[in-house]
Structure formats: C-alpha cells, structure tokens
Design a protein around this motif. Structure first.
Motif, PDB file in Angstrom:
ATOM      1  N   LEU A 358     -70.795  57.336 -59.191  1.00  0.00           N
ATOM      2  CA  LEU A 358     -70.822  55.938 -58.766  1.00  0.00           C
ATOM      3  C   LEU A 358     -69.810  55.694 -57.653  1.00  0.00           C
ATOM      4  O   LEU A 358     -70.055  54.862 -56.756  1.00  0.00           O
ATOM      5  N   ALA A 361     -71.515  56.845 -54.599  1.00  0.00           N
ATOM      6  CA  ALA A 361     -72.679  55.999 -54.341  1.00  0.00           C
ATOM      7  C   ALA A 361     -72.269  54.636 -53.792  1.00  0.00           C
ATOM      8  O   ALA A 361     -73.063  53.987 -53.106  1.00  0.00           O
ATOM      9  N   CYS A 362     -71.040  54.187 -54.087  1.00  0.00           N
ATOM     10  CA  CYS A 362     -70.541  52.921 -53.548  1.00  0.00           C
ATOM     11  C   CYS A 362     -69.784  53.116 -52.240  1.00  0.00           C
ATOM     12  O   CYS A 362     -69.884  52.297 -51.317  1.00  0.00           O
ATOM     13  N   THR A 411     -75.849  45.631 -48.441  1.00  0.00           N
ATOM     14  CA  THR A 411     -77.094  46.368 -48.231  1.00  0.00           C
ATOM     15  C   THR A 411     -77.588  46.209 -46.801  1.00  0.00           C
ATOM     16  O   THR A 411     -77.027  45.437 -46.001  1.00  0.00           O
ATOM     17  N   HIS A 691     -79.325  52.074 -56.776  1.00  0.00           N
ATOM     18  CA  HIS A 691     -78.057  52.472 -57.383  1.00  0.00           C
ATOM     19  C   HIS A 691     -77.938  52.010 -58.833  1.00  0.00           C
ATOM     20  O   HIS A 691     -77.418  52.748 -59.687  1.00  0.00           O
ATOM     21  N   SER A 692     -78.431  50.801 -59.125  1.00  0.00           N
ATOM     22  CA  SER A 692     -78.303  50.279 -60.492  1.00  0.00           C
ATOM     23  C   SER A 692     -79.127  51.079 -61.497  1.00  0.00           C
ATOM     24  O   SER A 692     -78.606  51.512 -62.531  1.00  0.00           O
ATOM     25  N   HIS A 695     -77.492  54.344 -62.061  1.00  0.00           N
ATOM     26  CA  HIS A 695     -76.313  54.206 -62.921  1.00  0.00           C
ATOM     27  C   HIS A 695     -76.720  54.277 -64.385  1.00  0.00           C
ATOM     28  O   HIS A 695     -76.057  54.919 -65.209  1.00  0.00           O
ATOM     29  N   ILE A 796     -81.239  59.145 -51.750  1.00  0.00           N
ATOM     30  CA  ILE A 796     -81.399  57.906 -52.520  1.00  0.00           C
ATOM     31  C   ILE A 796     -82.858  57.481 -52.536  1.00  0.00           C
ATOM     32  O   ILE A 796     -83.395  57.065 -53.571  1.00  0.00           O
ATOM     33  N   SER A 800     -85.252  57.406 -55.912  1.00  0.00           N
ATOM     34  CA  SER A 800     -85.639  56.058 -56.341  1.00  0.00           C
ATOM     35  C   SER A 800     -87.131  55.940 -56.606  1.00  0.00           C
ATOM     36  O   SER A 800     -87.552  55.054 -57.355  1.00  0.00           O
TER      37      SER A 800
END
Length: 894
Positions: A358, A361-362, A411, A691-692, A695, A796, A800
């Motif tokens: 994370l 990813a952030c 974003t 991302h959520s 996670h 990503i 996804s």
C-alpha cells in the motif's frame, strides 16, 4: 418446496460417506438406504457415479482370488432451475424436435435395453451418425470396455463410495456402468435412492451432436441394488468438445430433474403414444418453470431489503444515514486496531506485506500526478505538496472512516480538473490558488449536502454492469497513460532530431485520453538531458520501453506467483503481496544504476517554500465565486460517483466483509478532508480504483487446492454448477469426473475469499510512511525513472480487470463455445442476448471514453454527467432491447 413427499432444497450440497446398506420400502418404489452420519434433513439430489477400474494385478492373479480394484467417484448435482437456466428449456426442445422414445420395451437385461436404444438411434434418419460404431459405444458405457465377458448375467449398476476391492468368482464377469445419474433423498437415517429410473451419460469422440433416448420398460426390472425397480432408462450421448452447458452431464441433469418427480413418472406410465409422452414432458417443464419462480424480493436473499424502491421520505430524513453508519461501525472501532494483533488469529506478517504494497501503491501515483500538477500549474501544486496532501488525507481517513479498507488518492480525473482550472485562471486573469480553493470549498459543500440528505442511496440504482463500465473505463485510462508516456519518450529521444520543443511534442498527440497528458508534460530538464557525460537518443527510448514492459512483466508474474506450486505457501503469499514494490525497485535499479550511462527521464522536483500557505479566498469577486460554484458542482458529481462506486466494489459480497458499511459518513469525511486540502492549495483526494479492491485482496485469506501440480483458488458455489459441499464446511471445488480412464477435465475456478482482516493499521502505517518519504526528496525517489511509473500503471490496469465481468464477456467473443465457462449468466441467458448486452455495454464505454478522453477540456469536465446518464439507459432503454429477466441475471452476483 415440497412435492410428493420430497423436499426440494434450493441451496446447499451434501457430501456423504457411505458404509452400510439396508433396504426399505417406500410408496411406489423400493429404496436402498445408505447410512451416513453427516446427513440430516430431507432433500432430493442427484449424484453422478463414475467407476474407474484397473486390470487385475499380477499378485492377485497368482493368488487366484479374482480381485480387481474399483475406483468410484460420486458428486452431487443440483436440480436444474428451469426458470433461470436457459439450457434446460433448449435441451427439452431439442429432444422433442428429434424425439427418440421407446415405449413398453420388452427387454429385461440392461445390455439388451441399451442395445435396443442404440439400434433405435441407428435406424432413425434424423439421428444418423455415419462415422459412429454403436458396438464401440456399447462397450464405452461400461467400465470393462475391451475385456471379454463370460456368461450372460445381468450387469450390476450399483457402486460403493471410495476405493474398494471387490472379489467375485472367476467364472462371472460383472461389469458396471461408467457414468450414471440417479435421484437420491437424504434423510436422517441415510441416503435413499429413487429406484424407478436411471440416467446413463456417455461422451463419445465420434459423435457429431448430442443424442437423447428415453425407454419405458414394459415391466419393472431388478438390475441390482439401488436399481431394483427400473421402469425408465434415459441414455444421453454427447461429443467431448461441447460448450460447458451442453455437456452430457448437463443434458442428463435436465432430464434427471424432470424424472425426479414421482407424479410425473406416474403420468408417463399412463401415456399410450409418443405424442402423449411428449405432451407430458412439455407439461412437466411448465410445472418446473412455474415452481421455480419466486418473488423478486426473494431472489437476492440478503439484498431483498436493499431492493425496495426509493421514496422521497428516504432523502428528507436528514442525517439518518450518517447516524446509522456511526451506530453500525462505532461498536467495532476498537477491533479495527486489535484484530490480527491480539488474540489467536494473528496476521502481523500479512499486515507488514500489505503495508509495504500500500505504501508503494500510494507513493508512486502521488509522484506521478504531482509531477503532472507541477507542470500544469507551473509549480503551484508540485510533487512535495501532493505527497504531503496524500499523507494528511490518508491518515485522517484511516483514523475516522467507516470503511478503512478504501484507499484515498489523487487521481487522473482530478489532475485533469486542475489543468482546466489553470487554463481558466490564465484566460480570465484569476488568482489560481484562490479560484482553486473556492472550487474545492463548493465541492465540499455539495458533498456535505449529499451526505446529509442520504444521496448515497441513489447508488442502489447503479447496477453491477454500470459499475463495471466505469471500472473498465478507469483501467483504460491507466493503459492510455502508459501508452502516451512511452510515445512521448520515443518522440523526444528516438526522433529527437525531427521534433521541436516540449510544447510541440505534447500537442502532437492530443487525443489519447483524459489522463493521458500526465507523466509526459513533465520531462527531464535541459541540464539533465543534454549533459556531455550521459548518452541520450535511441538507446534511451529502447531502454525506456524495456523498463516499462519489464516492470509490468515482473509485477504481474509475482502477483500470480501465489498460484504456482513453487516454494512454501507463505513465501508465495509474501512475493505476491510485494509484487508491486519488488518490480518497481528492481527496474529502478536497472534504469538508474546498471544503465547509468544512459540518461533516463525523471520527474521534476522543486522545493516549495512552505506547505501551509492559506489561499487568498477574499481576493476573488462575487462573480468569480459564483462561477467557481458551477465547477465545484461538476467536481462534486465526480467525487460522489467515484467515492460510492469504489466503496461498493470494496464492500462487494464476494469479499465477505463483516463489520458493515458507512457510505454516508465516509462521504462527509471526504468532504471535510478536501476542505482543508483546498484552502492550503493541496491536491484533492477521493476513493481510488483499483487500489481499494487490491487492498482488500491483500488482506484476504483465500482457500487453495492443488491439482496436477498447480494451485488454484477454490471456487465459490454458483447455483447450478457441479460442486461438492461438506455439510457445515467451506465450499470445495470439485472437478467434473467423466471418463472411465480416470481423466478429470479441469473446471473453471472462481476466486473464493474465506475472510478478510478488516484493519486500520495497514492504511495508517502506509500513509505515515508516505509522509516520511518527504525526507527522500529529491533523492533517492528521483532515481525512479518515469518508464517504471508507466509500467506501474500497466500493472494496475491489468490486475484491475481480474474479475471484471464485462471484460470476461468481451473475451467470450474470441473463444470457441466449448471454452465458455459455466458461469451463472451462461446458464441463464441465451448466448445471443449475452453478446447483445456486451455490445451495448461496450457502446456505453465508448461514449464515456469519448467525453472523458476528448481533446476539448470542457467536454472532459462533464463526463460525470455521462455516468449519471447510464442509469436511465439501464432502466429504460436496455429493457426494450433485452428482456428484464436476462438483464437481471447478468447483473446478478451469481
């Protein structure tokens, strides 16, 4: 429902270990009860018997015992749902069109009955199979294919469960049916077989199409235990390469469902002609279709409450949604800090790997979008401010949110809005920081209104298909970001002799996307790219392409490594969770150290004076403030949709989250966070996809099984699929055993999450580390080449789309029908309707991309309204093209 003394249960599977056998009389039929200690209740099921027999061993022959090994595999099949599964109707229609019905068959042995049925096939001009050897089919139906038989005894059609050693006299050669379906009733005393019918299924390579023959015997025949009073024999033959819903087992399941009804069998006994027999079949189909229909509120179980139509009163009850969210989440707030840390089920290792994932990813998107904002705003919002805003906003959300697994990020659409705002300020000579702050304040004001008046209830109108269109749109923008990035690098370095300055190259490809302008506009400064010691040119472009693709390859390979059989399970899990940081760090070293002679494109960094400078909001006129309100309203629509859709995807039922949702409170919290970010000139943040959901996956425990040396995540129980189920245990995927040679075709497996550690610690620590990363600016963070960031976005985007039903249905257009997975929509919806629906979804996606990726900046700002416009399209337009029941089936979770 109950019919004729049998209880037809709509959900659940039983797995029975049988030991002792006893006989009981029951009504019209004679049953054999098989005792089982785990069977409870009354439910009717079918099971497939698959016998796998090997030749006698040399030891057994030398002893003269006549012993062989018999492997019997059994699995329960769910009753076919004639109302939802389209193939049930079509199987019967196909049979009625080429009916093979034998009435009052006089043969007494099973061999003779099957030979008469195959002879009926051979003599029927509509069922001709010129290349088929029916004697070979006859042998294939039994386990002892190719071995000589002595005597003319009646074959035993009974089997026992497990691996058995059966001894029989050497002068008798009993053979067993390889693959059958029978009806059973599970009771508290054991399993009782329906004795009056038997469905035999077989796959034959030489067949060109499926064949079904039903034979009604003149008198009940005793063909061994579990088949003591057979009056009906259903023979199903099918070629091996068939669509998953057209296999011999699926066709057999259709007719077995019909014959499981004792009243229907009694009616068939009373028919005199084939036409009456067909009419009875059609009538039974009608009864099964009506019986399976349930009120719409009952179809989704736990969702029935949420499917109630919205009323005006729901929105006028001010603050009710927020208070309900707090009442739901506050009692478990302390557990968000202690779960996995205190108690028996510790998950400290998983927390550490998830925190590392994370963090990167952030951090990396913050660097990328900060670089873009720095270029667009000419330093007003830079990388340093973006990282600091991510840290502050992420920490506040992790501490006080109702769903801490949701990840907040700045974003690409937000970077687009900032660019448009900068252009407006330049055109009308407005102070950027003040105008930016007022737009952010108006945005927060509207979000507060939405949360107080429970507007998040409107998200119930967003069906799964609409959410997946938006999710795929976001994935496409990530891909286009990477594509335009590498194109920009090639234009700058590979064709540097034929291009002008940075501005002209940026304008050369203006139409590639809503967020395809980022990462390219900011480039290497002149003193970085034109040094005498470094090399730049075609080698830079080629190395950039290698770094981008290498980051994608290594990241995705490690992400999928948990499904490989190598290393220990815990090591595989760690490598999978850390796939993103490992790939980024590896190729950053490759680009910045191993090939340090080749100059690479890196993001700009300009240290700002202070991070806490209040915007001069009082400097704007009333007219400018009112114009900011319009832009703030459009921005609030984007926030509202993105925040709620990402939260919905995070709280999806398949994720098995148990602590509840908090849509209204989280929306209010996002509004308050962005209020502070606006007045200090920091970039806005909202819930980020993918991302959520990623996670959630990182914190999830997934069941695994090993098959043929490969590890699979066990599939969820989809109604109508063939699975085993241990009573009171977790679902276990079961391969569909078919061949008597022991071949077990691989079955499609869906991700099955057992549980998720719902914690705030991973998000708290990751955002805290993001804040500490300010100390790593400009070095070593500036050593991360931009092509590595391009590869990050490809990674990503690729991860996804995993599980995106729209993408899966688009992929069906490229597959042959035999490779179609047995998903719920394949079973319930005609193939043509599926492709129609997919085409309409793709059309909506193209329209959304047309607005969101338009070269005209003002058109890009209204694309949230296009998302809202998908609601009337789904509810008013699509039902005019595709029946509502099919739309609901494709929008269902299973």
């Amino acid at each position: 429902m109950s019919r004729n003394g049998y209880f037809f249960e709509e959900s659940g599977y039983l797995k029975c270990d049988t030991d002792d056998v006893k006989e009981e009389g029951a009504g019209e039929e004679l049953f054999d009860g098989v005792n089982s200690t785990i069977v409870s209740g009354d439910s009717i099921r079918f099971f497939v018997n698959v016998n796998l027999e090997g030749p006698p061993s040399a030891t057994a022959e030398s002893e003269g015992a006549g012993c062989v090994l018999l492997h019997t595999s059994r699995k329960y099949l769910k009753l076919k749902n004639f109302e939802e599964e389209v193939r049930a109707q079509r199987d019967l229609d196909g049979f009625l069109a080429r009916a093979s019905i034998i009435l009052d068959e006089t043969a007494t042995s099973l061999d003779d009955v099957l030979r008469e049925m195959l002879k009926h096939f051979a003599e029927d001009p509509e069922n001709m199979e010129p290349s088929c050897n029916f004697e070979k089919i006859m042998n294939t139906l039994f386990t002892d294919s190719g071995t000589p038989r002595e005597g003319n005894g009646t074959p035993d059609v009974s089997e026992s469960t497990g691996m058995n050693v059966q001894t029989c006299p050497s002068h008798l050669k009993f053979h067993l049916l390889s693959d059958t379906i029978q009806g059973v009733t599970a009771t508290v005393t054991g399993v009782q077989y329906q004795q009056s019918w038997l469905c035999i299924i077989c796959t034959i390579k030489s067949l060109q199409r499926r064949h079904v023959c039903i034979s009604r015997l003149e008198r009940p025949q005793n063909w061994g235990e579990n088949s003591c009073e057979v009056r009906f024999v259903i023979l199903v033959l099918a070629p091996p390469k068939m669509k998953s819903t057209k296999t011999a087992t699926e066709v057999g399941r259709t007719f077995a469902t019909m014959f499981s009804d004792i009243t229907f069998r009694q009616k068939l006994l009373e028919t005199k002609t084939e036409e009456e027999f067909k009419e009875a079949l059609v009538h039974q189909r009608h009864l099964l279709t009506v019986a399976n229909q349930r009120p719409s509120g009952m179809k989704d179980g736990h969702k029935s409450q949420g499917n109630k139509p919205l009323k005006l009163h729901d929105f006028l009850n001010i603050g009710k949604g927020i208070s309900d969210d707090i009442a739901r989440r506050f009692p478990v707030y302390a557990l968000d800090f202690t779960d996995g840390i205190i108690g028996n089920n510790k998950a400290i290792g998983k927390y550490i790997t998830t925190m590392i994932f994370l963090y990167f990813a952030c951090l990396l998107p913050s660097i990328a979008f900060g670089s873009l904002n720095d270029e667009n705003t000419r330093g007003a919002i830079d990388v340093r401010k973006t990282i600091f805003g991510q840290c502050i906003g992420g920490l506040l959300y992790a501490l006080f949110s109702g769903q801490p697994l949701v990840v907040l990020l700045t974003t690409a659409p937000l970077a687009l809005y900032i660019n448009v705002i900068r252009g407006i300020c330049d055109d009308y000579h407005l102070d950027f920081s003040a105008f930016y702050a007022w737009i952010g304040l108006w945005n927060s004001f509207f979000l507060v209104i939405y949360s107080l008046f429970n507007f998040s209830l409107l998200m119930k109108l967003f069906k799964r298909s609409t959410e997946e269109i938006i999710a795929l749109f976001i994935s496409i923008t990530f891909v286009l970001d990477a594509i335009k990035g590498i194109v920009k690098v090639f234009k700058k370095y590979y064709y540097h002799g034929h291009t002008g300055g940075v501005k002209s190259r940026a304008d050369a490809i203006p139409g590639l996307g809503i967020n395809t302008t980022f990462l390219m506009n900011s480039s290497v400064s002149e003193n970085q790219t034109c040094t005498h010691d470094g090399h730049y040119g075609r080698e830079t472009a080629v190395l950039s392409l290698m770094l981008m693709l290498g980051t994608l390859w290594l990241g995705h390979t490690l992400y999928q490594f948990k499904k490989s059989p190598y290393l220990h399970a815990r090591v595989r899990e760690i490598l999978s969770d850390c796939a993103l940081p490992i790939s980024v760090l590896t190729f950053s070293v490759v680009g910045s150290y191993i090939f340090k002679e080749i100059e690479m494109s890196k993001f700009n960094y300009n240290a700002s004076d202070s991070l806490f400078v209040l915007a001069p909001v009082q400097s704007l006129s009333i007219g400018s403030v009112m114009s900011a309100m319009g832009l703030g309203f459009l921005l609030s629509m984007l926030f509202f949709i993105e925040q709620n859709i990402v939260a919905s995807l995070t709280n999806a039922p398949e994720n098995r989250l148990v602590k509840g949702t908090a849509y209204h409170w989280d929306l209010l919290l996002v509004a308050l966070i962005n209020t502070g970010l606006s007045v200090f000139g920091l970039p806005w943040i909202h819930a980020a996809f993918p991302h959520s959901p990623m996670h959630v996956r990182a914190l999830a425990y997934v069941e695994e099984r090993v098959e043929s040396g490969h590890i699979y995540e066990t599939g969820s129980l989809v109604p109508g699929e063939v699975n085993e189920f241990s009573l009171g245990q977790k679902p276990v995927a079961c391969a569909q055993g078919k061949s008597r040679k022991g071949l077990l075709p691989r079955k499609r497996i869906l991700a099955w999450i057992v549980s998720v550690k719902e914690t705030r610690l991973t998000s708290l620590m990751a955002n805290f580390l993001v804040g500490l990363s300010l100390l790593l600016l400009p070095f070593p963070l500036q050593w991360i080449p931009k092509p590595v960031l391009f590869g990050l976005f490809l990674y990503i985007a690729l991860t996804s789309i995993d599980g995106n039903q729209l993408f899966e249905r688009v992929a069906l257009l490229l597959k042959e029908q035999t490779a179609y997975p047995p998903t719920h929509y394949i079973r319930r919806v005609p193939q043509r309707k599926i492709h129609y629906f997919t085409g309409l979804q793709v059309l909506q996606l193209l329209i959304l991309c047309g607005f969101g990726m338009s070269p005209l900046p003002y058109m890009k700002m209204i694309f949230p309204l296009i998302m809202i416009g998908m609601i009337p399209i789904r509810y008013n337009l699509l039902p005019r093209i595709i029946e509502a029941k099919y739309l609901d089936a494709m929008d269902a979770e299973y």
